[in-house]
Scaffold this motif. Structure first.
Motif, PDB file in Angstrom:
ATOM      1  N   GLU B  47       0.832  -1.197   0.000  1.00  0.00           N
ATOM      2  CA  GLU B  47       0.000   0.000   0.000  1.00  0.00           C
ATOM      3  C   GLU B  47       0.879   1.265   0.000  1.00  0.00           C
ATOM      4  N   VAL B  48       0.450   2.287  -0.707  1.00  0.00           N
ATOM      5  CA  VAL B  48       1.229   3.529  -0.748  1.00  0.00           C
ATOM      6  C   VAL B  48       0.858   4.422   0.434  1.00  0.00           C
ATOM      7  N   ILE B  49       1.839   4.752   1.237  1.00  0.00           N
ATOM      8  CA  ILE B  49       1.624   5.678   2.358  1.00  0.00           C
ATOM      9  C   ILE B  49       2.717   6.717   2.329  1.00  0.00           C
ATOM     10  N   PRO B  50       2.435   8.019   2.325  1.00  0.00           N
ATOM     11  CA  PRO B  50       1.090   8.602   2.288  1.00  0.00           C
ATOM     12  C   PRO B  50       0.429   8.418   0.928  1.00  0.00           C
ATOM     13  N   ARG B  51      -0.895   8.356   0.939  1.00  0.00           N
ATOM     14  CA  ARG B  51      -1.646   7.907  -0.232  1.00  0.00           C
ATOM     15  C   ARG B  51      -1.516   8.797  -1.454  1.00  0.00           C
ATOM     16  N   PHE B  52      -1.271  10.094  -1.254  1.00  0.00           N
ATOM     17  CA  PHE B  52      -1.260  10.979  -2.423  1.00  0.00           C
ATOM     18  C   PHE B  52      -0.092  10.680  -3.356  1.00  0.00           C
ATOM     19  N   LEU B  53       0.854   9.871  -2.891  1.00  0.00           N
ATOM     20  CA  LEU B  53       1.968   9.493  -3.770  1.00  0.00           C
ATOM     21  C   LEU B  53       1.590   8.389  -4.756  1.00  0.00           C
ATOM     22  N   ALA B  54       0.437   7.786  -4.565  1.00  0.00           N
ATOM     23  CA  ALA B  54       0.027   6.688  -5.441  1.00  0.00           C
ATOM     24  C   ALA B  54      -0.176   7.175  -6.881  1.00  0.00           C
ATOM     25  N   ARG B  55       0.225   6.350  -7.842  1.00  0.00           N
ATOM     26  CA  ARG B  55       0.011   6.650  -9.272  1.00  0.00           C
ATOM     27  C   ARG B  55      -0.891   5.553  -9.844  1.00  0.00           C
ATOM     28  N   ASN B  56      -1.827   5.965 -10.671  1.00  0.00           N
ATOM     29  CA  ASN B  56      -2.785   4.966 -11.141  1.00  0.00           C
ATOM     30  C   ASN B  56      -2.312   4.209 -12.377  1.00  0.00           C
ATOM     31  N   ASP B  57      -1.101   4.506 -12.861  1.00  0.00           N
ATOM     32  CA  ASP B  57      -0.619   3.767 -14.032  1.00  0.00           C
ATOM     33  C   ASP B  57       0.643   2.948 -13.751  1.00  0.00           C
ATOM     34  N   ARG B  58       1.164   3.065 -12.504  1.00  0.00           N
ATOM     35  CA  ARG B  58       2.361   2.283 -12.208  1.00  0.00           C
ATOM     36  C   ARG B  58       2.645   2.305 -10.715  1.00  0.00           C
ATOM     37  N   ALA B  59       3.540   1.437 -10.300  1.00  0.00           N
ATOM     38  CA  ALA B  59       3.940   1.428  -8.902  1.00  0.00           C
ATOM     39  C   ALA B  59       4.820   2.644  -8.615  1.00  0.00           C
TER      40      ALA B  59
END
Lengths: 266, 226, 266, 226, 266, 226
Positions: B47-59
């Motif tokens: 899981e990505v923490i903090p969440r805003f670093l998450a990208r919806n096209d790649r890890a």
């Protein structure tokens, strides 16, 4: 806690009640202990410790500094610890987590309270220059019981550490001597699961344990530090049983430490 | 020319690699390279923490490089310094091209490179070990990343500077390549070199990387068989 | 990456393959470079730099401090950078981000490794007092290629910086002299897009580029620092092409720097 | 044996407790224990921030222990130090077994223990006050947690060391129990003691905890009636 | 803002327009003020202050340090504040929040600008040793108007603080004297709700107020500091009305401070 | 009375304003006010990070004031200090009343005020520039916020203190008003003044603000036409 975790907890607890463990150890039995003294050449003293799957490296370094005003003739020891991230998500910015701080402080307390380190001998020039001894614990792999692995690593690293001798004017000489250690305090950690006491809890046991206690003892049979950890509770009788267990197990591990040091100094 | 440790111009220091050394990491490796002792652990995809670093096209890939306080001559204060942050960043850039990050959108892969004992060349050794840890974690890759430095000492271009050479040397180029295609994914340089010297050093470093690649393959075979 | 970003990437890449750019520049052409030396009067040296839409101010200040024990006769240079927030959301608390650290360190390395700054001349009293030179980079607007704008700003600010002369006893005199700079190292950054090398990438190009390389060169044709940045990869031939490009472009920008300084010192 | 402040071996210092002293906390208490002056406030159950700390089967409990800069002889820098962090952690462990955390999944209970004036024994006094604050906040509990230390001074085992005894003493054992069942939820020890001394000290400390329990009950009755 | 908060706001505003308050106070009336000087024995000076439901403890401690180079003959005062968490959720890591910083700085400014503390008398040895006076504000309970409770606590704590006398060589003597305070500046905070000015806002009033102003005055009728706080705005006439109100109310509270100190020194 | 820079009692220093100077900000402005050189940038409305700061009835407004290390005589360490934090807070309070924050619930507007060169009066100059940047960002406003200080020097009330006057002066009142209605949104004061002097200074500062307002309008016209 999810369903799988609950089943795991039940299994481990049932085993403990029967006096058994998942890795077939006896409740009062440590996992295999491997100690490599002087593992890090750049440190003044060091140790690599494996306790089952738990791996820790401890390094001892010095610095020269001024003494605290209230103890002008004594050097200082300071201990810190770094933990790797868990597999589970966690926040990582910010100051060292409380687990790392507790780990460092419990290890530090065992050594400090045993009066093992002769801090007066760390003084170079009274009131002016003293040695500062840094004990740094780097956890590589946490498969349970970091406290004992780190405690064993710390006392081993200190025990094989060398220091430069200073002359009366506070200048370094060519001579080298061992760090002035008077005792070999050893920590022993005991978990409580299903009303049973288990020494040296493995990671899965830590996850389901009710509580734990760490007892540090010296070679004269003294208790020099204790720490009940995490949540849960002990009965008085359980504490005393843990104290007696820790004295016995501490002595066993002390012999392994001394043997490992002896082997490398040959 | 003789080198201070007797090696030939194009000779690596002794290198030992071991795959799968940490139980709690999803993948791991240990490397001894000269007097360097380095562990690499891979944690994730998670899981990505903090969440805003998450990208919806790649890890989201993050490499953290750190040195223990006792890894160097003068005790280093624990915690990240600016050098470590930069090395973490270029290491991320060196490894990212090799990883199929697009397979794991909205997740995070974290790589920890922990230097227990530092000689010269820790970043190359760390990248080399981290690559093995990624394979050990079962993360799909386009190929192995292999790293090695070349530099200039006493006006000569030599491979894989040791600490003494690094201190007295005139220039150093740490390099990492995707070994299958020889594409360069890490390249830094400091010191003073002519264009020709740069070209010679790059060529030498690429050869070094290829040797490292063979050792990486051997370490993987030792762990996983052929 | 969303649909619009994908189309943008395709457009820029297709243009690059045809040897063209959105702003009609040649692939090997810098945007307009505007340099205002001595922009900040409170700094000992400073420069305002515009590289196309990118705006940077660099200021040089001194402090007096003690030397590092291992180089008792040398002053110290230290470089730091501040970036404005991006339009995109980002977390802001905590230590300076890694982009700012890389920016500062690459600029610093170019100057340091070129041996441009004669740190021995920054010594005031050997072993006791040395000058500490602070190079602070403030990015105002990031329209791409912060590295070159900052590098040009830093060497310009250093080049026009003045310092008070100290007498042999370590006391300041009324005399003022320039900072002891022996060279004018210039950074040149080259992006790779669609297999093509483009100097001085604009922001939109940076967003879609495969990778980039920064090469710092001096006036004698030496390469003094390199940094491949971000993800992606270069072939060996591309690196060497970039090195040659950087040498040529570095020389062009060096002349602009010297001309700008000359104009203000008239 | 005579103690420096004239107390008997098994005698507590003067203790005063008051429940419900802070308006903005959901529950609170104040304790004077010897020269210790300590406030405890409970905030929650409330939203968990940052959210990833939330647990879906129980409340997340966090105790923060802190000392004001003017609470000790030499001014203490504001902000958490390592000692405070450790005390916060063991305090959490001492109180958690008494709280029905499972009643509040996905929420957070925060306990603040603020030491205004510090003598020896702040952690025991803080736990004692925090328990009252939890009751005051209406948070359901399995029983009260009562805390007290015993130690070794001049080769004697004595209850509740004051500052002078702590400074010169040979050992100290802070203890907390769930008073209903005498289960031990806090136990630390430093110093040098034999096994028999440990046993004697634990017994003495448990008796001390029981006295503290009576005072806690009295304070609650004063606030809430019988 | 949710529905209940809106109704609360309407109620409080309507009351204010009628010249009334929820706790039946007059608009120009402070809540009950309770001051206990010397509350903390370990501090050199201290005060416990209750202003209605707001509770604050302020402690004064010293340290010995070197003076700032530009004022070699003057000691230093530094003020900081700690706030408890609100009932509402908030992020807690990171540096002290801006509310605590504003609180400390406004209290500090009132004392500093009034020239109350004779910093020259805090000098022990010119250019070498000076006293550093720490004023630490610990907020226990925030039921509104922390600024006045803290300001009153700070000046009370300073007023009853003692300091060791040093001899000419910079060594401590057995003599003790009061801190050199020349004035008793008092802060007075006034909220604006529904066009009305209300002194000493309670927490619920703070939540709905349009804005607030804090005015610090001395015993000679001087204004020594002002701070408009939070959002919202004042008309010029309102500011002047607030200034006059603060002068009157400040004098009332000054008398309470002096009376409280007198009582404990009997 | 003569002022050290020859200005009249009610005379502003030279002021130059320019709107729309930064490309990557959503709105921006630059101001030179005496020897002050200040940039203001507006970023947003945008996503609120961290999310718990989001309000469902209005935008979250945050102003950050910072000085570059080279903006002052002695180099300032980078990063926020307590003074900057306070100025950021009062600046937020000075601008918020002018912005239709309720138009942007669950979003965030961030204003950065960066002081490149500091003379006295940076907060007033910063607020003045930030207002222009808000207009440039297209954020709907109730009116312009214009700021100016008045103070007491040599027992005289004068407008817009320069650095020398600020250092030697007896009091200073930075003020900001919503120019359309003369409502005061920023007001601070330090120094020693009588009630009458305060009143005189406020009147003078309001006149100063009105002059600043004219210059703001001129700058906007230069950018956007009439």
């Amino acid at each position: 806690m999810d369903a799988i975790a609950n089943i795991k907890k039940e299994n481990i607890t049932n085993l403990a009640i029967e006096g058994k463990r998942a890795d077939e150890r006896d409740l009062k039995e440590y996992r295999e202990l491997k100690i490599i003294p002087n593992y890090i050449k750049k440190a003044e003293g060091s140790a690599y410790v494996e306790l089952g799957g738990t791996k820790v490296i401890v390094g001892v370094k010095y610095d020269i500094g001024t003494p605290f005003p209230d103890i002008p003739n004594e050097g200082v020891m300071t201990t810190s610890a770094e933990l790797p991230p868990m597999a589970s998500p966690e926040f990582e910015s910010g100051p060292p987590g409380e687990d790392a701080i507790e780990l460092a402080r419990v290890v530090d307390r065992g050594i400090r309270e045993s009066k093992s380190l002769d801090t007066a001998k760390l003084c170079i020039k009274p009131g002016e220059l003293v040695r500062i001894v840094f004990v740094d614990i780097q956890v590589l792999d946490d498969d349970g019981n970091l406290l004992d692995a780190s405690g064993i690593g710390a006392i081993t690293a200190l025990k094989c550490a060398k220091m430069v001798v200073y002359d009366d004017d506070g200048n370094p000489t060519d001579k080298i001597e061992p760090l002035p250690l008077r005792k070999v305090p050893v920590t022993c950690t005991i978990a409580k699961i299903g009303g049973q006491l288990l020494v040296d809890p493995q990671k899965d046991e830590e996850k389901v344990m009710d509580t734990r206690i760490t007892v540090t003892t010296d070679e004269d049979g003294n208790i020099v530090a204790m720490q009940k950890g995490e949540s849960g509770s002990f009965k008085l009788g359980e504490v005393m049983e843990a104290v007696r267990l820790a004295t016995v197990k501490g002595q066993e591990n002390r012999e392994k430490i001394l043997k490992a040091i002896e082997e490398v100094s040959d | 020319m003789t080198r201070c440790d007797g090696r030939k111009k194009n000779e690596l220091r002794d290198v030992k690699m071991e795959v799968g050394v940490l139980k709690r990491a999803d993948g791991s490796a240990y490397i001894e390279w000269g007097n360097n002792k380095i562990f690499a652990g891979v944690y994730g995809p998670k899981e990505v923490i903090p969440r805003f670093l998450a990208r919806n096209d790649r890890a989201y890939l993050r490499c953290k490089y750190s040195m223990t306080p006792f890894s160097v001559e003068e005790r280093k204060r624990p915690g990240p310094d600016r050098r470590s942050v930069e090395i973490g960043k270029v290491t991320t850039g060196a490894l990212a091209p090799a990883i199929l990050l697009e397979n794991y959108p909205n997740s995070m892969i974290e790589i920890l490179i922990d230097v227990m004992q530092a000689d010269a060349g820790t970043r190359c050794a760390g990248i080399t070990a981290a690559t093995l840890a990624l394979v050990d974690a079962g993360i799909p890759m386009r190929g192995l990343v292999s790293a090695c430095a070349a530099g200039k000492v006493d006006d000569e271009i030599v491979l894989d500077l040791c600490k003494e050479e690094d201190n007295l040397g005139q220039a150093d180029i740490p390099l990492a390549i995707l070994s299958r295609t020889e594409e360069i994914t890490l390249l830094q340089m400091d010191g003073i070199m002519t264009e020709n010297e740069v070209e010679e050093a790059l060529g030498l470093a690429i050869e070094g990387c290829k040797s490292v690649y063979q050792m990486q393959m051997d370490a993987l075979k030792t762990k996983y068989g052929d």
